[in-house]
Scaffold this active site. Structure first.
Site, PDB file in Angstrom:
ATOM      1  N   HIS A 124       0.859  -1.185   0.000  1.00  0.00           N
ATOM      2  CA  HIS A 124       0.000   0.000   0.000  1.00  0.00           C
ATOM      3  C   HIS A 124       0.892   1.231   0.000  1.00  0.00           C
ATOM      4  O   HIS A 124       1.937   1.255   0.659  1.00  0.00           O
ATOM      5  CB  HIS A 124      -0.894   0.009   1.244  1.00  0.00           C
ATOM      6  CG  HIS A 124      -1.471   1.359   1.558  1.00  0.00           C
ATOM      7  ND1 HIS A 124      -0.969   2.171   2.560  1.00  0.00           N
ATOM      8  CD2 HIS A 124      -2.490   2.050   0.995  1.00  0.00           C
ATOM      9  CE1 HIS A 124      -1.675   3.289   2.603  1.00  0.00           C
ATOM     10  NE2 HIS A 124      -2.594   3.241   1.665  1.00  0.00           N
TER      11      HIS A 124
ATOM     12  N   HIS B  97      12.512  -1.622   4.155  1.00  0.00           N
ATOM     13  CA  HIS B  97      12.875  -0.560   5.091  1.00  0.00           C
ATOM     14  C   HIS B  97      14.150   0.164   4.669  1.00  0.00           C
ATOM     15  O   HIS B  97      14.302   1.361   4.962  1.00  0.00           O
ATOM     16  CB  HIS B  97      12.997  -1.122   6.507  1.00  0.00           C
ATOM     17  CG  HIS B  97      11.673  -1.285   7.179  1.00  0.00           C
ATOM     18  ND1 HIS B  97      11.057  -0.274   7.869  1.00  0.00           N
ATOM     19  CD2 HIS B  97      10.812  -2.347   7.222  1.00  0.00           C
ATOM     20  CE1 HIS B  97       9.887  -0.695   8.336  1.00  0.00           C
ATOM     21  NE2 HIS B  97       9.721  -1.951   7.957  1.00  0.00           N
TER      22      HIS B  97
ATOM     23  N   GLY C  74     -18.056  12.585   0.856  1.00  0.00           N
ATOM     24  CA  GLY C  74     -18.860  12.311  -0.330  1.00  0.00           C
ATOM     25  C   GLY C  74     -18.038  11.845  -1.506  1.00  0.00           C
ATOM     26  O   GLY C  74     -18.407  12.081  -2.660  1.00  0.00           O
TER      27      GLY C  74
ATOM     28  N   ARG D 294     -16.045   9.013  -4.016  1.00  0.00           N
ATOM     29  CA  ARG D 294     -16.606   7.949  -4.855  1.00  0.00           C
ATOM     30  C   ARG D 294     -16.371   6.601  -4.184  1.00  0.00           C
ATOM     31  O   ARG D 294     -15.240   6.157  -4.029  1.00  0.00           O
ATOM     32  CB  ARG D 294     -15.943   7.992  -6.228  1.00  0.00           C
ATOM     33  CG  ARG D 294     -16.582   7.054  -7.234  1.00  0.00           C
ATOM     34  CD  ARG D 294     -16.080   7.407  -8.633  1.00  0.00           C
ATOM     35  NE  ARG D 294     -16.689   6.554  -9.628  1.00  0.00           N
ATOM     36  CZ  ARG D 294     -16.166   5.408 -10.052  1.00  0.00           C
ATOM     37  NH1 ARG D 294     -15.026   4.970  -9.533  1.00  0.00           N
ATOM     38  NH2 ARG D 294     -16.773   4.702 -10.986  1.00  0.00           N
TER      39      ARG D 294
END
Length: 303
Positions: free
Chosen positions: A107, A146, A259, A261
């Site tokens: 990620h 790392h 709000g 998507r």
């Protein structure tokens, strides 16, 4: 849009292009599909998703640029003085879920916020980082991940990597499980302690480091044979990923509260997940070693 915002946006769009190109090349099968979207309340973005490739089971690299009259609670909860300010938020966020349980999930996210109010000086900050979630841990991969993180931080001060490594360990922690999501990496937020150009340069350094950190790990592990049992364990551990993203992740909460998507916000969730009631790994097994050794507070560069 100010010249600063324009510069950040240009970088983020280019970063999305470069990361997608590198991942497509590494996968060697699937290609990203782009879905451009517009936010009714202001702004939009381009979501790029990839799936059922040779290496990547599901992945997404999302660019968004949204703005509005007031910051949502997730963004102003720890900065109450910003409540009621108009905001502009730009970022690239990505998650890659590989098929092979020996290839970790990765990620990364880099973002820029600016909050403005008439008659007052604008408040801006950067955030981001990257983290790794292995299922079958490998020390070589952890050290490499790392090491790249440390090298990206080094030009900005010797204290930067340890500070943001520790923040990452604290942030990606499932309180209800009492365990980390993975082996960490870097996490930073509310970054405006340097001048704008230095902060922007740091965000670029982190964004640019992701491919260098992740692709060598894919290359080393993508052809490792695996069993049905190992695949089941991967799906079980993916459940922790889902739990974190839906309960704790500030980016997910910000997107939903502002709000954003929904399809783009939830693209981070893995395609196949399982939960088993009170499941426990066999003592001494590879599965047990994940939590007993790898998912511990550890200085990987001291190994």
């Amino acid at each position: 849009m100010t010249s600063r915002t324009e510069a950040v946006k240009a970088y983020l769009l280019d970063l999305q292009d470069r990361i997608c190109s590198a991942l497509e090349t590494e996968d060697g099968g699937a290609r990203f599909v782009e879905d451009a979207w517009v936010r009714d309340a202001g702004g939009g973005g381009r979501t790029r998703v990839i799936g059922e490739g040779k290496v990547i089971e599901k992945g997404g690299v999302n660019f968004s640029h949204v703005f509005g009259a007031g910051l949502p609670p997730s963004a102003s909860a720890h900065r109450p003085e910003l409540a009621g300010r108009g905001f502009e938020a730009l970022g690239v966020s990505l998650v890659i879920h590989p098929h092979n349980p020996h290839v970790p999930t990765s990620h990364a996210n880099v973002r820029f916020f600016i909050a403005e109010k008439e008659g007052e000086e604008a408040v801006w900050w950067f955030g981001g980082g990257f983290d790794l979630t292995p299922y079958y841990g490998n020390e070589e991969d952890c050290v490499h991940w790392h090491r790249v993180a440390e090298q990206a931080c080094a030009p900005f001060g010797a204290d930067v990597y340890p500070r943001y490594k520790a923040w990452c360990d604290r942030y990606f922690h499932l309180k209800h499980r009492g365990e980390p999501r993975g082996i960490g990496g870097l996490f930073f937020d509310d970054l405006n302690e340097w001048d704008f150009d230095t902060c922007f340069a740091f965000m670029r350094a982190i964004g640019d480091a992701y491919v260098d950190a992740y692709l060598p790990i894919i290359q080393r592990r993508k052809d490792t044979p695996y069993t049905a049992k190992q695949r089941e364990f991967q799906e079980y551990r993916r459940g922790r990923y889902v739990e974190f993203n839906l309960v704790y992740d500030r980016g997910t909460l910000f997107g939903l509260q502002s709000g954003g998507r929904t399809e783009s916000i939830l693209m981070s969730l893995p395609p196949q997940v399982r939960w088993g009631y009170d499941w426990k790994a066999e003592p001494g097994s590879e599965e047990a070693r994940l939590t007993d050794y790898f998912l511990q507070d550890r200085d990987w560069l001291a190994q």
